[in-house]
Write an enzyme that holds these catalytic residues in place. Sequence first.
Site, PDB file in Angstrom:
ATOM      1  N   ASP A  55       0.835  -1.208   0.000  1.00 18.47           N
ATOM      2  CA  ASP A  55       0.000   0.000   0.000  1.00 18.47           C
ATOM      3  C   ASP A  55       0.871   1.261   0.000  1.00 18.47           C
ATOM      4  O   ASP A  55       0.550   2.246  -0.645  1.00 18.47           O
ATOM      5  CB  ASP A  55      -0.923   0.004   1.224  1.00 18.47           C
ATOM      6  CG  ASP A  55      -2.009  -1.063   1.085  1.00 18.47           C
ATOM      7  OD1 ASP A  55      -2.272  -1.473  -0.077  1.00 18.47           O
ATOM      8  OD2 ASP A  55      -2.553  -1.494   2.106  1.00 18.47           O
ATOM      9  N   CYS A  56       1.981   1.196   0.744  1.00 12.27           N
ATOM     10  CA  CYS A  56       2.835   2.391   0.818  1.00 12.27           C
ATOM     11  C   CYS A  56       3.917   2.429  -0.266  1.00 12.27           C
ATOM     12  O   CYS A  56       4.473   3.487  -0.563  1.00 12.27           O
ATOM     13  CB  CYS A  56       3.444   2.510   2.209  1.00 12.27           C
ATOM     14  SG  CYS A  56       4.055   0.958   2.874  1.00 12.27           S
ATOM     15  N   TYR A  57       4.235   1.275  -0.827  1.00 15.48           N
ATOM     16  CA  TYR A  57       5.214   1.198  -1.932  1.00 15.48           C
ATOM     17  C   TYR A  57       4.569   0.455  -3.098  1.00 15.48           C
ATOM     18  O   TYR A  57       4.817  -0.734  -3.307  1.00 15.48           O
ATOM     19  CB  TYR A  57       6.478   0.453  -1.477  1.00 15.48           C
ATOM     20  CG  TYR A  57       7.312   1.220  -0.471  1.00 15.48           C
ATOM     21  CD1 TYR A  57       8.281   2.116  -0.912  1.00 15.48           C
ATOM     22  CD2 TYR A  57       7.140   1.025   0.894  1.00 15.48           C
ATOM     23  CE1 TYR A  57       9.045   2.832   0.000  1.00 15.48           C
ATOM     24  CE2 TYR A  57       7.900   1.731   1.816  1.00 15.48           C
ATOM     25  CZ  TYR A  57       8.852   2.631   1.362  1.00 15.48           C
ATOM     26  OH  TYR A  57       9.604   3.323   2.255  1.00 15.48           O
TER      27      TYR A  57
END
Lengths: 140, 397
Positions: free
Chosen positions: B137-139
């Site tokens: 989700d963040c990368y």
Amino acid sequence: MDQTPIQKRRIVLTFPKETVNQPITYHLVKDYDLMINILRAKVSPEEEGKLVIELSGRARDIKKAITYLKDLGVSIQPLAQDIKWLEDRCTHCTACISICPSGALSVDRKEMFVSFDSEKCILCTLCIPACPFKAIEILL
Amino acid sequence: MPKTIAEINEKIKKGEAVVVTAEEIIDLTEKKGIKKAAREVDVVTTGTFGPMCSSGIYFNFGHSKPRIKAQRVWLNNVPAYAGLAAVDIYLGATELREDDPANTVYPGAFSYGGGHVIEDLVRGKSIRLRVVAYGTDCYPRKELETLINIHDLNEAVLFNPRNVYQNYNVAVNLSNKIIYTYMGILQPKLGNATYCSAGQLSPLLNDPYYKTTGVGTRIFLGGGVGYVVWQGTQHNPCVVRTDKGLPKYPAATLAVLGDLKGMSPKWLRGVSMTGYGVSLAIGIGVPIPILNEEILSYTTVRDEEIYAQVVDYSKDYPEGRAKSLGEVNYGQLRSGKITIAHKEIPTSGLSSYARAREIAQLLKEWIIQGRFLLSEPVQPIPGPESSIKPKLLKEKG
Ligand code: SF4
Ligand code: SF4
């Protein structure tokens, strides 16, 4: 007596299939009055021949002989820089020294610098895999 | 009167320090005697240049937009290790190219690998970086391919877990066929012998008990400045020594680190060992502060006093047998010939004595010019009193 100086030339001959069986070196000696020193010979599986030779003779005879070879379909590359030592790549590690059979690669034991004498090189190519720094190149 | 490192640094700053190389100190001490030489000389510089496995670099290549958390990474098709953080990677010197035929066509040429990527990077060449990731989700990004250059990297650090071996084996081949080893090409039936140490110029042979070299010692590393950060892996200081304290077997090693951006391709060279693999040749120079007469006397070591074991690399070494065929000294090795089993054998180095000398000379100039100050080690590295014993792998389970 002809005073034309004797010259030496090292060349690589690549023979197409159909010329492999011709007595080329015989003609070079007999018809062109050349001395031939065979430095390396190789016939590949597809029967293409490679011959590394040193021709000694008068300049104009060498020239004529080369024309004769070309007419036969033999391709010719000069071999003045057959084995090339790349001084700027050499680290003077001496890894090649115990491998080179001719003394073409040698060490000044005081300075521990390696040098290359192309006159002594017999083109055996043994030094190529022995050099970890790719400082020796073969031009064939 | 003994000196301190702080006093020597004061002299360096004033341009008054007397610095000589590990070669020059031999004659100088012979002329002046130990007492006078120890009083006059402040620093002795050493050097070594040769293939040093267990080397590598880590760097941070910067975050892309959108972000990627690297899972697998290649640099010019040589795999690097991405299991550190999102965009931090470690590239080992002996890593092969992904598609390298290795020894399937024996002996393999190993023309390009980790060591060569490191050399190219330092040379300022652009390197193709390929990254794959699983996406989070963040990368979110899953793939990336671009050219990178050393100047674009945030940090680039040479970090070698084991360098600067204190002495090493001399390799020969007793078998009937040519063999290809990390000690070079060995001709059958004792056809040649190879060695890998700068002998009397070598850092740890001039400081055999690690009296001045320790964690925190500032050194010449790859043409730039680096530090000793720990003892190296396989550090083995408890081997048999000569009367003068010189190990007769491979002994101490150092872990070293330094800013890759300050280094030069002349002193970091990719190495291709036919039939074996790739590596990195590194130039390292260690300064030895002459704090007292004992430290000085160690630096006067000569090639003729340093002994190494001749080991068969066709059977004994591969099978893990610690058998020596005899001892030779570096004077003999460097002369080009040694005699083993009544046979005269030509020798080859892998470590360049000429380059080692150049490093000792360069480091000497840096110190004389005041560009390089000595550092005080913050912790010694373990010596013979440590009773370290190398452990062999016990296969179980
Ligand atoms: S080709 Fe053979 S003779 Fe020539 S330098 Fe190399 S090893 Fe020596
Ligand atoms: S092996 Fe290569 S680098 Fe080493 S001395 Fe010979 S030519 Fe130079």
